[in-house]
Write a protein that holds these residues in place. Structure first.
Motif: not given
Length: 286
Positions: A111-132
């Motif tokens: 998802g982060v890569w897709l945003m970057d490729y499509l021109g939205n440079k404001n995406a991030a991954i949630l570290d640790g995800g839902l478990k954390l």
């Protein structure tokens, strides 16, 4: 305002990453849970999502959207499909988007890569995800959010994507650009064949994507990750092309290298599905 502040976090403010803008901690994410211009995207399947998710999160199972045609026409179709998809879920090229799954996995990284490729440079991954998120006893919900479709106006960044032709040029020219195979060792050496041909792209080095994760599913710190990739001869100032089977694990390694400050990283989204079944592509097994 909170979203704007996240764009300008101090360098090395999280786990020592030189470029931490594409990752966010659960604590920081919780602070922007109700921010107006922030969207949370749960990339798991709906049957997991419906049992509990971050309040207000959109469910978008990204693993359902493979793409294997990296011709010019194929990429145009891919871009149209992805922008229509995100727009239908209320995500445009300006929105802050936080992608997550159970851990810091490759669907969220895609998802982060897709945003970057499509021109939205404001995406991030949630570290640790839902478990954390759950371990920290942060709020959960079982309700589907109200979605207002919008229009995503793409400006594709071709510096973030590799194609069959561009990778073939690198291989044939014996370029100093590095190719990173993010699959398992068995796939890399051709023990497990998942296309017409088994093996790997000639001269590609193998670092399985999951080596970037700690046992708890969160990302390792920058010094540890830097050692892993440096041992395979990957330099920050050189160009790296990542690939896997379908561009998801490759997107994860793309993300990790971006966090580490690698200047030029491209994700080959066709990956082995395309390369391993194409007549013109050379293959190595050792």
């Amino acid at each position: 305002m909170q979203s704007e502040q996240m764009r300008h976090r101090p360098v090395s403010s999280y786990k020592g990453f030189p470029n931490p803008s594409k990752v966010i901690s659960v604590e920081e994410a919780a602070e922007v849970l109700e921010a107006r211009n922030t969207a949370f995207v749960d990339t798991r399947n709906y049957w997991k999502y419906v049992t509990g998710h971050i309040p207000g999160a959109i469910n978008l199972e990204l693993y359902a959207f493979h793409w294997v045609d990296t011709s010019s026409e194929g990429l145009r179709a891919f871009t149209r499909q992805m922008t229509d998809l995100f727009g239908s879920f209320g995500i445009d090229n300006r929105k802050r988007v936080i992608f997550y799954e159970n851990n810091s996995g490759y669907d969220a990284a895609r998802g982060v890569w897709l945003m970057d490729y499509l021109g939205n440079k404001n995406a991030a991954i949630l570290d640790g995800g839902l478990k954390l998120w759950k371990r920290k006893k942060l709020p959960m919900s079982t309700a589907d959010p109200r979605i207002r479709p919008t229009r995503f106006r793409p400006s594709p960044d071709m510096g973030e994507i590799a194609t069959l032709d561009s990778l073939l040029t690198v291989v044939k020219a014996k370029s100093d650009k590095r190719v990173l195979d993010t699959r398992s060792r068995g796939e890399y050496i051709g023990q497990f064949r998942r296309a017409l041909k088994g093996g790997h792209v000639p001269r590609a080095v193998n670092v399985e994507w999951s080596r970037a994760l700690r046992r708890d599913g969160s990302l390792k710190d920058a010094p540890t990750l830097e050692r892993i990739y440096a041992r395979r001869g990957l330099a920050r100032d050189g160009e790296v092309i990542t690939y896997c089977q379908s561009g998801y694990r490759a997107a994860h390694s793309w993300l990790v290298l971006k966090l580490l400050g690698y200047r030029m990283v491209r994700n080959y989204i066709g990956s082995w599905y395309e390369w391993g079944s194409h007549q013109r592509t050379p293959v190595a097994k050792r």
